[in-house]
Design a protein around this motif. Structure first.
Motif, PDB file in Angstrom:
ATOM      1  N   TYR A 187       0.808  -1.108   0.083  1.00  0.00           N
ATOM      2  CA  TYR A 187      -0.051   0.061  -0.077  1.00  0.00           C
ATOM      3  C   TYR A 187       1.069   1.243   0.065  1.00  0.00           C
ATOM      4  O   TYR A 187       1.541   1.565   0.989  1.00  0.00           O
ATOM      5  N   ALA A 188       0.991   1.774  -1.112  1.00  0.00           N
ATOM      6  CA  ALA A 188       1.981   3.067  -1.391  1.00  0.00           C
ATOM      7  C   ALA A 188       1.674   4.341  -0.639  1.00  0.00           C
ATOM      8  O   ALA A 188       2.252   5.451  -0.887  1.00  0.00           O
ATOM      9  N   ALA A 189       0.786   4.180   0.439  1.00  0.00           N
ATOM     10  CA  ALA A 189       0.385   5.318   1.292  1.00  0.00           C
ATOM     11  C   ALA A 189       1.398   5.683   2.374  1.00  0.00           C
ATOM     12  O   ALA A 189       1.073   5.972   3.366  1.00  0.00           O
TER      13      ALA A 189
ATOM     14  N   PHE B 115      -5.731  -6.658   3.973  1.00  0.00           N
ATOM     15  CA  PHE B 115      -5.558  -5.833   2.870  1.00  0.00           C
ATOM     16  C   PHE B 115      -5.900  -6.384   1.616  1.00  0.00           C
ATOM     17  O   PHE B 115      -4.880  -7.232   1.342  1.00  0.00           O
ATOM     18  N   MET B 116      -6.480  -5.635   0.795  1.00  0.00           N
ATOM     19  CA  MET B 116      -6.509  -6.188  -0.877  1.00  0.00           C
ATOM     20  C   MET B 116      -5.921  -5.034  -1.685  1.00  0.00           C
ATOM     21  O   MET B 116      -6.268  -3.966  -1.660  1.00  0.00           O
ATOM     22  N   ASP B 117      -4.891  -5.524  -2.494  1.00  0.00           N
ATOM     23  CA  ASP B 117      -4.057  -4.436  -3.457  1.00  0.00           C
ATOM     24  C   ASP B 117      -5.123  -4.318  -4.593  1.00  0.00           C
ATOM     25  O   ASP B 117      -5.691  -5.269  -5.205  1.00  0.00           O
TER      26      ASP B 117
ATOM     27  N   CYS C 104      -1.738  -6.762   5.716  1.00  0.00           N
ATOM     28  CA  CYS C 104      -2.029  -5.355   5.875  1.00  0.00           C
ATOM     29  C   CYS C 104      -1.384  -4.783   4.702  1.00  0.00           C
ATOM     30  O   CYS C 104      -0.913  -5.558   3.865  1.00  0.00           O
ATOM     31  N   GLY C 105      -1.360  -3.568   4.718  1.00  0.00           N
ATOM     32  CA  GLY C 105      -0.913  -2.843   3.416  1.00  0.00           C
ATOM     33  C   GLY C 105       0.664  -2.773   3.476  1.00  0.00           C
ATOM     34  O   GLY C 105       1.279  -2.260   2.473  1.00  0.00           O
TER      35      GLY C 105
ATOM     36  N   GLU D 231      -3.636   2.899  12.450  1.00  0.00           N
ATOM     37  CA  GLU D 231      -4.691   3.006  13.492  1.00  0.00           C
ATOM     38  C   GLU D 231      -5.958   1.946  12.935  1.00  0.00           C
ATOM     39  O   GLU D 231      -6.827   1.734  13.771  1.00  0.00           O
ATOM     40  N   CYS D 232      -6.036   2.039  11.667  1.00  0.00           N
ATOM     41  CA  CYS D 232      -7.322   1.058  11.169  1.00  0.00           C
ATOM     42  C   CYS D 232      -7.368  -0.273  11.888  1.00  0.00           C
ATOM     43  O   CYS D 232      -8.362  -0.985  11.933  1.00  0.00           O
ATOM     44  N   PHE D 233      -5.934  -0.736  11.888  1.00  0.00           N
ATOM     45  CA  PHE D 233      -5.660  -2.291  12.411  1.00  0.00           C
ATOM     46  C   PHE D 233      -5.535  -2.147  14.107  1.00  0.00           C
ATOM     47  O   PHE D 233      -5.896  -2.741  14.635  1.00  0.00           O
ATOM     48  N   ARG D 234      -4.769  -0.968  14.271  1.00  0.00           N
ATOM     49  CA  ARG D 234      -4.230  -0.819  15.667  1.00  0.00           C
ATOM     50  C   ARG D 234      -5.396  -0.707  16.630  1.00  0.00           C
ATOM     51  O   ARG D 234      -5.686  -1.172  17.825  1.00  0.00           O
ATOM     52  N   ASP D 235      -6.268   0.165  16.437  1.00  0.00           N
ATOM     53  CA  ASP D 235      -7.150   0.656  17.334  1.00  0.00           C
ATOM     54  C   ASP D 235      -8.043  -0.442  17.751  1.00  0.00           C
ATOM     55  O   ASP D 235      -8.602  -0.662  18.855  1.00  0.00           O
TER      56      ASP D 235
END
Ligand code: SF4
Ligand code: SF4
Length: 459
Positions: A278-280, A347-349, A358-359, A389-393
């Protein structure tokens, strides 16, 4: 930078199957779907910015529809359509959202960089926003975020390369609200968070500051923390002034080419831009923070959130921040809950439609979701390599609930011996109830929120 928010799962929609999953040591599943890596913004903090040259990809509805059916059949409760810019593919994701909801996926989310709100002077602006609201609501989306990088509009717009969007957002919000849609402002924490009025952020190598591991000066954690307290206060005040009712914060996802400092840090602890699927991510100073800076930054956010919980619905759970600030600041490590990426979250690319933990763990290609059986995954959660945070929280929020089933004595001991954690986690759960899980299709309830107005705490 991450561009999507992950609300805690709404208490109203919690069901028996969720309890059964928790009793088995699993939490409600989620998949972040990168529908496209095309984008029309120029954010310095992101590898997908317009002008960055790489082969762009977009998934196809005919590929994704059966994948989504498989997700629904295998216990996925939430999916997010992210990008790139998801609204470049609005018709496709709207159709897929309808399929997902019909298949039983309860939470369907998307968001935007805000390009849609650029032309707010045009006479058809209100009609276009109303149409967008109708499309999102009619497709079953129940979370919708709009990215915002700074408390000052010009800094945000310059970074995004989207002039005029902030005024457009302010004009659009009342239209969304009238339709029953309550978008969230989505902050990717960065050095411009507080805008022009906040104390200047340091740049690594700046001899006047010392969070940079290369600096010989001692790091002034108190001053850095104070600067970010100011920044978060300015940011929350700004989003409230624009008309937002809900706000999320994405923790810094700086890509590091070398592992961070510290004897306790494993060799592979750094997430590298090279490794991320995930290139973010970015190594840009805009979002690059040292471990010391992160500790101070998370402590500042932990302190400021209670000042605004009585007025805004804030996704960010303070128990997750407490865990992070202790981790980066060297506080007590007991009871930290590792990330559920690759176990319950995936995560799906956009390039292949493949699943990854994940990404960021791009070396672990898990193939198509339709060939995956998440129930058969026996890996214990272990990963702390980033702060997505999407996975952490949700990993942190659901941790004690799972412990209540599997390790009740250990949980009881922790809650008895760590009063700060106990108070923080219990208040997070009560607040999530009062916020209806920050659902974008439920209006905020000011009376319930007002119970959470708090004086400034100490850390
Ligand atoms: S952060 Fe989002 S809006 Fe900005 S370039 Fe990346 S994908 Fe586009
Ligand atoms: S902490 Fe979670 S999101 Fe981050 S690298 Fe590990 S599995 Fe991925």
């Amino acid at each position: 930078m991450t561009t999507h928010a992950a609300p805690p799962f709404s208490s109203r929609r919690f069901c028996l199957s969720d309890l059964r999953r928790l009793a088995r040591g699993r939490i409600p599943g989620q998949v972040v779907i990168q529908y496209t890596d095309r984008c029309n913004a120029s954010c310095v903090q992101c590898g997908m910015r317009t002008g960055n040259r790489f082969t762009r990809s977009t998934l196809r509805p005919e590929f994704l529809a059966p994948q989504i059916e498989a997700m629904a059949a295998r216990g996925v409760a939430a999916i997010s359509f992210t990008g790139g810019e998801p609204l470049l593919c609005l018709d496709d994701i709207a159709a897929l959202a309808r399929r997902a909801r019909a298949a039983g996926i309860r939470y369907v989310r998307t968001g935007t960089n805000g390009f849609f709100f650029r032309d707010h002077e045009r006479p058809d602006f209100a009609a276009r926003v109303a149409h967008l609201a109708d499309t999102l609501l009619g497709s079953g989306f129940n979370a919708f975020w709009i990215s915002l990088d700074s408390a000052d509009a010009d800094l945000h717009e310059a970074n995004r390369g989207l002039p005029g969007v902030v005024r457009g957002i302010a004009k659009a919000l009342p239209i969304f609200h009238a339709h029953g849609l309550f978008p969230a402002a989505n902050l990717g924490i960065n050095r411009h968070t507080g805008g022009h009025g906040a104390p200047p952020p340091h740049a690594p190598g700046d001899p006047g500051q010392s969070g940079d591991p290369g600096s010989s000066l001692p790091f002034d954690a108190a001053a850095f923390q104070a600067s970010f307290r100011t920044a978060f206060r300015r940011f929350y005040t700004f989003v409230e002034s624009l008309g937002f009712t809900t706000v999320n914060a994405c923790y810094p996802m700086s890509a590091e080419e070398t592992p961070p400092d510290g004897d306790d840090v494993p060799e592979d602890a750094a997430i590298t831009a090279h490794e991320a699927v995930y290139a973010a991510t970015s190594a840009d100073d805009f979002i690059r923070f040292s471990r010391q800076e992160k500790a101070a930054l998370f402590a500042a956010l932990f302190e400021v959130i209670p000042e605004f919980r009585g007025r805004l619905r804030i996704f960010t759970p303070r128990s997750s921040l407490l865990s992070l600030l202790r981790r980066y600041g060297g506080g007590p490590q007991n009871g930290h809950y590792p990330c559920r990426g690759g176990i319950d979250f995936f995560f799906m690319d956009a390039a292949r439609g493949h699943i990854f933990p994940c990404g960021y763990r791009g070396g672990e290609d898990m193939g198509h979701f339709s060939d995956l059986n998440p129930s058969a995954i026996t890996t214990k959660p272990f990963c702390d390599r980033c702060d997505w945070e999407c996975f952490r929280d949700p990993s942190e929020m659901f941790g004690p609930v799972m412990d209540a089933f599997s390790r009740p004595l250990s949980l009881a001991k922790r809650l008895c011996t760590d009063a700060m954690y106990r108070r923080t986690w219990i208040e997070d759960m009560r607040y999530a109830l009062a916020c209806d899980g920050c659902s974008a299709v439920v209006a905020p309830n000011p009376a319930r929120l007002a119970r959470f107005a708090r004086p400034r705490p100490s850390v």
